[in-house]
Design an enzyme around this catalytic site. Structure first.
Site, PDB file in Angstrom:
ATOM      1  N   ASN A 161       8.254   3.790   9.032  1.00  0.00           N
ATOM      2  CA  ASN A 161       6.665   3.179   9.060  1.00  0.00           C
ATOM      3  C   ASN A 161       6.710   1.836   8.775  1.00  0.00           C
ATOM      4  O   ASN A 161       7.715   1.097   8.639  1.00  0.00           O
ATOM      5  CB  ASN A 161       6.132   4.029   8.069  1.00  0.00           C
ATOM      6  CG  ASN A 161       6.880   3.981   6.593  1.00  0.00           C
ATOM      7  OD1 ASN A 161       6.911   3.050   5.978  1.00  0.00           O
ATOM      8  ND2 ASN A 161       7.429   5.190   6.113  1.00  0.00           N
TER       9      ASN A 161
ATOM     10  N   LYS B 276      -3.588  15.615  -4.348  1.00  0.00           N
ATOM     11  CA  LYS B 276      -2.207  15.138  -4.710  1.00  0.00           C
ATOM     12  C   LYS B 276      -1.857  15.185  -6.276  1.00  0.00           C
ATOM     13  O   LYS B 276      -1.020  15.554  -6.512  1.00  0.00           O
ATOM     14  CB  LYS B 276      -1.995  13.534  -3.851  1.00  0.00           C
ATOM     15  CG  LYS B 276      -0.578  13.336  -3.898  1.00  0.00           C
ATOM     16  CD  LYS B 276      -0.532  12.306  -2.795  1.00  0.00           C
ATOM     17  CE  LYS B 276       0.881  11.926  -2.609  1.00  0.00           C
ATOM     18  NZ  LYS B 276       1.218  10.812  -1.783  1.00  0.00           N
TER      19      LYS B 276
ATOM     20  N   PHE C 256       1.527   7.339  -5.095  1.00  0.00           N
ATOM     21  CA  PHE C 256       0.535   6.597  -4.203  1.00  0.00           C
ATOM     22  C   PHE C 256      -0.108   7.741  -3.209  1.00  0.00           C
ATOM     23  O   PHE C 256       0.899   8.271  -2.590  1.00  0.00           O
ATOM     24  CB  PHE C 256       1.251   5.397  -3.651  1.00  0.00           C
ATOM     25  CG  PHE C 256       1.228   4.256  -4.582  1.00  0.00           C
ATOM     26  CD1 PHE C 256       0.579   3.074  -4.146  1.00  0.00           C
ATOM     27  CD2 PHE C 256       1.528   4.117  -5.837  1.00  0.00           C
ATOM     28  CE1 PHE C 256       0.257   1.875  -5.043  1.00  0.00           C
ATOM     29  CE2 PHE C 256       1.493   3.221  -6.738  1.00  0.00           C
ATOM     30  CZ  PHE C 256       0.924   1.849  -6.095  1.00  0.00           C
TER      31      PHE C 256
END
Length: 407
Positions: free
Chosen positions: A211, A338, A324
């Site tokens: 990524n 999350k 994050f």
């Protein structure tokens, strides 16, 4: 603030060596423990005996003069110091340090150093302004070295300009201020594990899944945690930026390697901050030889990688766990999910499609979601300033945990 602080003074060869002798005396008078390394050139100006008398410690000049058989001198000195000061620092020594040359006692010791390093240049005004010297100083700044800028005035060569070693009294005051700040560091005695950068999931020897993460945010957090006194373990995927000075850098490639490394340090960690953009999937089959191009389309079967944050949340005892969330939509909804699902204490969320946020930039725009339900929205800030805010919140969480443990 200087009492009993261990200061390693590295003296290189310039006429300003006489000021280093005065500096040694003033530091000792202030209560510091001072050990001195002299370069061969410095000995041309002042003898080791002078510094021995002033510091009341043995003076070191030769890498191969091992007086104590139980230690390696340059390693022992590097480990001993609370602060390393190169004063005066000549253009020659600055160039060696910038390029990793270790050909004398000072440069060899500096390569082994993890303590803060200060450089106090002293040279002719035109030398100080030379592009090569400027470039080398810039490299040292990237390494995390700090500088005591030379003052302006009459130089030994007859010129008037910038290049004089700062006065010993002023250097002592700077050191005093530095250790005064050190007393206020919030993470002394804590171990902070930070993950950063991308992972690479191998397809074959030349291809991988990855990524756009550059590691800038994670490295900024590691640097700030170190500045606050923590022992920092930085677990990084492949990136192109230098590690902050004094952190323990562990390089990994795949998500599996990152998982195993973080788990290894988890039990002893007080804080884990997971900024790394770990690939969610990896190829089910990898190849030892390059896969040759075929006619038509190709299909790669993928399997899930380990969810590191989830695994840490399941194993969490007394650690502060920060995750994050890099999103492109429904930021608050996904961040809150999350936070709960991963059993985290704090989620740092951003929309990577927003200008000034996301991968590769020097700035970020984040929102902090806390387990208490509090939400802190931050404006566009440098990643270093975002790191400071995150470490402030981590410090607050550690204090709250301490209070709850004592109640």
């Amino acid at each position: 603030m200087i009492m009993d602080k261990k200061i390693l003074l590295c003296v290189t060869g310039g006429i300003a060596v006489y000021k280093a002798a005065a500096l040694t005396s003033k530091l000792v008078q202030a209560g510091a423990q001072v050990k001195v390394i002299l370069s061969e050139s410095a000995e041309k100006f002042v003898t080791p005996l002078t510094f021995q008398a002033l510091s009341r410690n043995e003076v070191f000049t030769d890498t191969f003069d091992e007086k104590n058989p139980h230690v390696i001198a340059h390693i022992d000195l590097a480990d001993w110091a609370d602060l390393i000061l190169v004063a005066p620092a000549t253009a020659n020594t600055i160039a060696k340090l910038a390029n990793g040359i270790a050909d004398n006692m000072i440069t060899t010791t500096m390569l082994a150093a993890t303590a803060p390093v200060w450089i106090a240049p002293a040279m002719n005004v035109h030398m100080y302004d030379h592009p090569a010297v400027k470039k080398n100083l810039s490299i040292l700044a990237e390494y995390g070295y700090q500088f005591i800028e030379p003052s302006e005035g009459y130089l030994a060569c007859g010129y008037v300009g910038k290049g004089r070693l700062e006065e010993p009294e002023k250097i002592v005051e700077l050191i005093r201020s530095f250790f005064a700040k050190d007393e206020r560091k919030q993470l002394i005695g804590k171990t902070v594990v930070v993950t950063a950068g991308p992972t690479r999931e191998k397809i074959d020897p030349v291809r991988f899944i990855s990524n756009h993460s550059t590691g800038k945010m994670g490295f900024a957090i590691a640097e700030e945690a170190k500045r606050q006194g923590a022992h920092v373990v930085l677990v990084s995927g492949p990136v192109q930026i230098p590690a902050p000075a004094g952190v323990e850098l562990i390089k990994v490639e795949s998500g599996e390697e990152m998982y195993n490394t973080v788990i290894k340090f988890y039990e002893s960690a007080d804080v884990v901050i997971k900024t790394a953009a770990v690939a969610d999937y990896r190829p089910k089959i990898t190849y030892d030889q390059k896969v040759k191009k075929q006619t038509g389309d190709a299909v790669i079967d993928l399997e899930r990688t380990k969810d590191i944050l989830f695994e840490l949340g399941q194993r969490k005892k007394n650690q502060v766990l920060v995750g994050f969330a890099a999103e492109t939509e429904n930021l608050e909804e996904y961040a809150r999910i999350k936070l709960t699902k991963k059993n985290a204490d704090l989620i740092v969320a951003n929309n990577v499609k927003t200008a000034g946020a996301g991968f590769g930039t020097d700035t970020n725009i984040v929102t902090l979601f806390k387990r208490s339900g509090a939400v802190i929205e931050l404006p566009v800030m440098s990643k270093k300033d975002v790191a400071k805010k995150i470490i402030e919140e981590v410090t607050s969480l550690l204090k709250d945990m301490g209070k709850n443990a004592n109640s």
